[in-house]
Design an enzyme around this catalytic site. Sequence first.
Site, PDB file in Angstrom:
ATOM      1  N   SER A 160       0.822  -1.218   0.000  1.00 33.52           N
ATOM      2  CA  SER A 160       0.000   0.000   0.000  1.00 33.52           C
ATOM      3  C   SER A 160       0.856   1.269   0.000  1.00 33.52           C
ATOM      4  CB  SER A 160      -0.881  -0.017   1.257  1.00 33.52           C
ATOM      5  OG  SER A 160      -1.236   1.288   1.638  1.00 33.52           O
ATOM      6  N   GLY A 161       0.506   2.192  -0.851  1.00 35.94           N
ATOM      7  CA  GLY A 161       1.216   3.476  -0.885  1.00 35.94           C
ATOM      8  C   GLY A 161       1.007   4.245   0.405  1.00 35.94           C
ATOM      9  N   LEU A 162      -0.240   4.248   0.883  1.00 38.36           N
ATOM     10  CA  LEU A 162      -0.545   4.948   2.136  1.00 38.36           C
ATOM     11  C   LEU A 162       0.284   4.356   3.285  1.00 38.36           C
ATOM     12  CD1 LEU A 162      -2.258   6.788   4.003  1.00 38.36           C
ATOM     13  CD2 LEU A 162      -3.941   4.935   4.107  1.00 38.36           C
ATOM     14  N   ASP A 190       0.965  10.459   2.145  1.00 41.67           N
ATOM     15  CA  ASP A 190       0.661   9.698   0.932  1.00 41.67           C
ATOM     16  C   ASP A 190       0.520  10.680  -0.235  1.00 41.67           C
ATOM     17  OD1 ASP A 190       0.000   7.634  -0.752  1.00 41.67           O
ATOM     18  OD2 ASP A 190      -2.041   7.374   0.012  1.00 41.67           O
ATOM     19  N   ASP A 219       1.064  -0.798  -5.052  1.00 37.26           N
ATOM     20  CA  ASP A 219       0.293   0.415  -5.308  1.00 37.26           C
ATOM     21  C   ASP A 219       1.255   1.411  -5.965  1.00 37.26           C
ATOM     22  OD1 ASP A 219      -1.098   2.758  -5.156  1.00 37.26           O
ATOM     23  OD2 ASP A 219      -1.374   2.728  -2.971  1.00 37.26           O
ATOM     24  N   ASP A 230       0.589   4.195  -7.339  1.00 38.05           N
ATOM     25  CA  ASP A 230       0.025   5.566  -7.399  1.00 38.05           C
ATOM     26  C   ASP A 230      -0.318   5.923  -8.853  1.00 38.05           C
ATOM     27  OD1 ASP A 230       0.214   5.680  -4.696  1.00 38.05           O
ATOM     28  OD2 ASP A 230       2.047   6.868  -4.634  1.00 38.05           O
ATOM     29  N   GLU A 282      -3.313   4.489 -10.850  1.00 37.67           N
ATOM     30  CA  GLU A 282      -4.614   5.159 -10.770  1.00 37.67           C
ATOM     31  C   GLU A 282      -4.649   6.358 -11.707  1.00 37.67           C
ATOM     32  OE1 GLU A 282      -3.748   5.504  -6.588  1.00 37.67           O
ATOM     33  OE2 GLU A 282      -3.987   7.686  -6.626  1.00 37.67           O
ATOM     34  N   LYS A 291       0.247  12.620  -6.399  1.00 30.01           N
ATOM     35  CA  LYS A 291      -1.121  12.214  -6.051  1.00 30.01           C
ATOM     36  C   LYS A 291      -1.483  12.614  -4.617  1.00 30.01           C
ATOM     37  CE  LYS A 291      -2.053   9.050  -3.715  1.00 30.01           C
ATOM     38  NZ  LYS A 291      -2.123   7.576  -3.784  1.00 30.01           N
ATOM     39  N   ASN A 339      -4.077  11.010  -1.440  1.00 30.93           N
ATOM     40  CA  ASN A 339      -4.862   9.831  -1.088  1.00 30.93           C
ATOM     41  C   ASN A 339      -6.337  10.068  -1.423  1.00 30.93           C
ATOM     42  OD1 ASN A 339      -6.609   8.216   1.008  1.00 30.93           O
ATOM     43  ND2 ASN A 339      -4.670   7.131   0.791  1.00 30.93           N
ATOM     44  N   SER A 340      -6.972   9.048  -1.953  1.00 32.73           N
ATOM     45  CA  SER A 340      -8.341   9.187  -2.473  1.00 32.73           C
ATOM     46  C   SER A 340      -9.355   9.564  -1.402  1.00 32.73           C
ATOM     47  CB  SER A 340      -8.779   7.867  -3.117  1.00 32.73           C
ATOM     48  OG  SER A 340      -7.885   7.523  -4.138  1.00 32.73           O
ATOM     49  N   ARG A 366      -6.602   1.561 -12.114  1.00 32.73           N
ATOM     50  CA  ARG A 366      -7.528   1.953 -11.043  1.00 32.73           C
ATOM     51  C   ARG A 366      -8.345   3.144 -11.505  1.00 32.73           C
ATOM     52  NH1 ARG A 366      -5.401   3.158  -4.934  1.00 32.73           N
ATOM     53  NH2 ARG A 366      -6.617   5.025  -4.473  1.00 32.73           N
ATOM     54  N   HIS A 419     -12.703   1.941  -7.491  1.00 32.10           N
ATOM     55  CA  HIS A 419     -12.554   2.411  -6.116  1.00 32.10           C
ATOM     56  C   HIS A 419     -13.771   3.249  -5.721  1.00 32.10           C
ATOM     57  CE1 HIS A 419     -10.502   2.639  -2.482  1.00 32.10           C
ATOM     58  NE2 HIS A 419      -9.589   3.574  -2.712  1.00 32.10           N
TER      59      HIS A 419
HETATM   60  C1  SPV Z   1      -3.396   2.550  -0.551  1.00 29.83           C
HETATM   61  O1  SPV Z   1      -3.480   1.594   0.219  1.00 29.83           O
HETATM   62  O2  SPV Z   1      -2.448   3.320  -0.528  1.00 29.83           O
HETATM   63  C2  SPV Z   1      -4.443   2.768  -1.515  1.00 29.83           C
HETATM   64  C3  SPV Z   1      -5.774   2.330  -1.220  1.00 29.83           C
HETATM   65  O3  SPV Z   1      -4.177   3.366  -2.521  1.00 29.83           O
HETATM   66  S1  SPV Z   1      -6.625   3.655  -0.597  1.00 29.83           S
HETATM   67  O4  SPV Z   1      -5.901   4.194   0.499  1.00 29.83           O
HETATM   68  O5  SPV Z   1      -7.899   3.086  -0.238  1.00 29.83           O
HETATM   69  O6  SPV Z   1      -6.756   4.638  -1.641  1.00 29.83           O
HETATM   70 MG    MG Z   2      -2.491   4.371  -2.499  1.00 33.54          MG
END
Ligand code: SPV
Ligand code: MG
Length: 561
Positions: free
Chosen positions: A61-63, A73, A100, A102, A129, A135, A137-138, A173, A204
């Site tokens: 996971s990027g986060l 993130d 991930d 990004d 994505e 980026k 975080n979504s 994504r 997502h």
């Molecule tokens: C991550 O885990 O970094 C993701 C998923 O991209 S989310 O945080 O849900 O966007």
């Molecule tokens: Mg991410």
Amino acid sequence: MATKLDGVTGVEAPTAEAPRSKAQMLKHALEKAELAFIMEAHNGLSAKVVEEAGFEGIWASGLSMSAALGVRDNNEASWTQVLEQLEFMADATTIPILVDGDTGYGNFNNVRRLVKKLCQRGIAGVCIEDKLFPKTNSFIGEGQPLADMEEFSGRIKAGKDSQDDADFQLIARVEALISGWGMDEALRRAEAYHAAGADGILIHSKKADADEILAFSKEWAGRAPLVIVPTMYYATPTDAFRQADISLVIWANHNLRAALSAMRDTSRRIMEEQSLTSVEGAVASVKEVFNIVGQGELAAAEARYLKPKGGDFKAIVLAASRGAALGPLTERLPKCMLDIRGQPLLHRLITALGEGGLSDISVVRGYKKETIDLAKVRTLDNDNFADTGEAASLACAAEQLDGPAILSYGDILFRSHILENLLAAESDICVVVDARWRGGESRAAERTVDLVQCSRPFTGDYLDEEPVLLNAILSGGDSADNIGEPSGEFIGLIKLSARGAELVRRELDGMAADGSLNKADLPALLNRLIARGEQIEALYVTGHWLDVDDAFDLAKARNLV
Ligand code: SPV
Ligand code: MG
């Protein structure tokens, strides 16, 4: 259930053959009929935890990776810093990693380089994505700008054209639902990304229910594997995803969040209590840490690859005597073959020598010699055992005294550090002496104990490097008065350098010539060498060994091992 691989051709997901490479494993997880799950990890340790739990794959996971590095993130960690984390994660595990990626860290050109590097590091797939670099975080803010669909399709094409592993998976994504662009735009983009070569679509959503995800899935109708991240709609029963023909569920950040809670709680408690007492039972043991990083494998590798200290030494084990004090127990077996918790004493001794690196081992047999039959061990026979002693047995192995050697009684066991220290002794002849013989051993007076008198008593001063010399050792039948105040007990273990072995061999010849050999024990031999002016070093130990002279010793040995 509809096939998830390809709604147009109806090609079945491969199930017959076990996938081999990590990329093939991820491809299989995406394409098989059953719903698959991958779990977040953010470094080598958490990746191991995910594998240990039984997951099919890892979501890098990027986060989580950013947070674990203490940054946001927002692409604050560079893509090569992420790559380094990924390398540790891939090395630590055998299951595939979907990273991930990004936005792909830029345009098509950055994606090309990213995919090449991921393939080189054994990463199974990447998810990119349709947003802009850097980026966000979504789950932060509303209406984040999306990439142009054509431009993002170019990133996908470039990525697929750059993979060196044919099975590498690229997941596109779609952020249209999160950014408020609606279902039609989400489907339009998913279609375009699929056409550009994406192996799967991650749709997502940040809604608390799965309605829009399930609606998308229905419209999508299995054109390519669908991947979801139910972080926000976590309350949706997993069966709903199964029924909607979702291929892969990503549990996206729960290891990082679990670690954060646990670390906070632990730090707070230790800070408040200024003590580890209440925390100790609540955290993983140090042993668990050693285990999960495979410390045991290193120990095995060391035994296999490091040159053992004892590699240059031969071992001669004197095992000819019956052990008459053991009475009926040794009617059919010599005492060295008595069972000590499921293994003959001699086998344990040979193992201990082997662990010290000694592989050329000779055992001098006598009483019931036919019961001593050991693989990889040279057996020599003292057929005159009933009328002779240890020196005569050793003389049977005189040919083996052609270089450095360890001599051992056949009825002793010792901890590995004793042999290690003995092998490290620099003197030509060194004997191991237990300084604790009187303290804990009230039975010493009743036992046959090879008492010794040394140049200095044991002090426990481990910084004192002056060698201790053997002045005298009590030989069988001698009165204890002969040696003055004893310093300890000879345990039956001797190190000889090549010169030491030569001295012993000559002394045995001398004893044979003057007729004293047959009745002599090992102490008699040592005393002759001392009388000749040879220096014999005494290596003090304090316990951590045992010998088996009588039934009491045997019981003790059986309890100790
Ligand atoms: C991550 O885990 O970094 C993701 C998923 O991209 S989310 O945080 O849900 O966007
Ligand atoms: Mg991410």
